[in-house]
Design an enzyme around this catalytic site. Structure first.
Site, PDB file in Angstrom:
ATOM      1  N   ASP A   1     -21.577  39.584  -6.699  1.00  0.00           N
ATOM      2  CA  ASP A   1     -21.263  38.624  -5.877  1.00  0.00           C
ATOM      3  C   ASP A   1     -19.597  38.833  -5.360  1.00  0.00           C
ATOM      4  OD1 ASP A   1     -21.406  35.752  -5.012  1.00  0.00           O
ATOM      5  OD2 ASP A   1     -20.156  35.322  -6.671  1.00  0.00           O
TER       6      ASP A   1
ATOM      7  N   ASP B   1     -17.155  35.900  -3.680  1.00  0.00           N
ATOM      8  CA  ASP B   1     -16.384  34.754  -3.933  1.00  0.00           C
ATOM      9  C   ASP B   1     -16.587  34.244  -5.511  1.00  0.00           C
ATOM     10  OD1 ASP B   1     -15.971  35.231  -1.144  1.00  0.00           O
ATOM     11  OD2 ASP B   1     -16.736  33.079  -0.724  1.00  0.00           O
TER      12      ASP B   1
ATOM     13  N   ASP C   1     -20.596  34.767 -10.894  1.00  0.00           N
ATOM     14  CA  ASP C   1     -19.861  33.771 -11.725  1.00  0.00           C
ATOM     15  C   ASP C   1     -20.627  32.385 -12.001  1.00  0.00           C
ATOM     16  OD1 ASP C   1     -19.425  33.291  -8.824  1.00  0.00           O
ATOM     17  OD2 ASP C   1     -18.102  31.860  -9.414  1.00  0.00           O
TER      18      ASP C   1
END
Length: 385
Positions: free
Chosen positions: A17, A19, A138
């Site tokens: 990922d 961001d 995240d």
């Protein structure tokens, strides 16, 4: 010069990922749409560089960018910071084989959007070893993506306990290989592997089950049938920073001997298994004062067992645990773990004395198992431990 660790004839991938994983995700609007908003996560550049240099993963960026190309998120505001991210990483040897960006909004529920895999057909066609690939992100959607791909997930989360609760509630625990506080822990895991062990030891006198994670957070679930023994074993987990589950059914109707001794053997075997090839570990450890007592535990995970015991107790029992069994437990532990173990304790309070020993053991273990995957050397001139 570092050489890459090769593990499979099929290609492995890290689906990463952007961001919240490579760069900090702005809280106000979740859009990195200006250079002022661009901030790399601590440790990400150095650790991604290390991973790219030493491991055989193909790096793939997979990112949801809600509404990219619309009036609210024009493409030109995205491209500048995005290209700076890529150039910065490329300068450290980190290049992405593929960059996959979905621009749909979450409420549209498109199969192209993570955790959907509609844009990842190249990776599900059979040329990739997905079972040994990882999704790093995240959010829980990143772990769901891992599940949908048949890979495993690594979740970046500062609060491991909260993250594990959320994973369990979402039914994703089995697909999350690691909850990591930072990129240093991710490098450690990908380079050195899991340091976990499960040991079952069944005899006519005891039935013992132990699960151990050397890179845990100090959690424990322990039941031996001997309350004081449970309390002491929990010190190893809490002060050693390891996760430890121990379940014992012993012949306590006879006495405590077999339960305590066999638990020591099984716990030692679990430590030995979890340490694996021992590359990168510090190997040695020692410590600890506790109130009126001074307790020293020195150990060496050198592959040979030896116990030096210098501790006298003047009570027959502490709780339900016979003090004569302390020596037997640590002798069994050193035998099972193939370690040298030196224990010394002075003091007047017998409870504090043995608790200090267990806490010192925990701290010694914590120090000795500490691993540096950036060197990843075997701490021995013999070439084997």
């Amino acid at each position: 010069m570092e050489s890459k660790v090769m593990t499979s004839s099929k290609k492995r991938a890290l689906f990463i990922d952007r961001d919240g994983t490579i760069v900090v995700e702005p809280i106000e609007d979740e859009q990195v749409d200006s250079f002022e908003k661009l901030e790399f996560l601590p440790g990400v550049i150095g650790n991604l560089s290390f991973i790219a240099r030493t491991l055989d993963f193909e790096l793939v960026m997979v990112s949801n960018q809600d509404g990219l190309g619309t009036e609210s998120f024009p493409t030109h505001t995205f491209e500048g910071p995005h290209q700076l991210i890529l150039r910065t990483l490329e300068g450290e040897g980190v290049t992405f084989a593929d960059i996959i960006i979905d621009t749909t909004f979450e409420h549209e529920h498109k199969p192209t959007r993570k955790p959907g895999i509609a844009l990842l057909g190249k990776y599900t066609a059979g040329d990739y070893d997905l079972a040994n690939s990882y999704v790093i992100g995240d959010r829980l959607t990143d772990i769901q993506l891992a599940k949908n791909l048949g890979a495993r997930g690594i979740l970046i989360a500062p609060d491991a306990e909260k993250a594990n609760d959320e994973l369990q509630a979402a039914g994703l625990t089995d697909w999350c290989a690691l909850v990591a506080p930072d990129w240093h822990r991710i490098s450690d895991f990908l380079r050195g592997g899991e340091r976990q062990a499960c040991v079952e030891r069944n005899t006519a006198e005891t039935r013992i089950s132990i699960r151990l994670d050397l890179d845990g957070t100090g959690k424990s679930h322990i039941h031996t049938g001997i309350g004081f023994f449970d309390h002491m074993l929990s010190q190893i987990a809490r002060h050693g920073g390891i996760d430890l589950d121990i379940a014992v059914e012993g012949d306590l109707e006879v006495d405590e001997h077999h339960t305590i001794e066999d638990t020591g053997i099984a716990l030692g075997e679990a430590l030995y298994q979890a340490l694996g090839n021992k590359r990168g570990i510090d190997r040695y450890g020692f410590v600890l004062p506790m109130d009126d007592c001074q307790c020293t535990v020195a150990l060496d995970f050198g592959g040979r067992s030896w116990l030096v015991w210098d501790a006298d107790f003047h009570r027959e029992k502490i709780g339900e645990m016979p003090t004569e069994m302390f020596f037997h437990f640590f002798k069994s532990l050193s035998d099972g773990a193939r370690m040298n173990l030196y224990i010394s304790a002075q003091g007047t309070n017998e409870h504090h004395k043995i608790e200090g020993i267990f806490k010192a053991l925990a701290r010694a273990i914590q120090q000795a198992i500490r691993r540096n995957v950036f060197t990843y050397n075997l701490p021995s001139t013999k070439g084997v431990l």
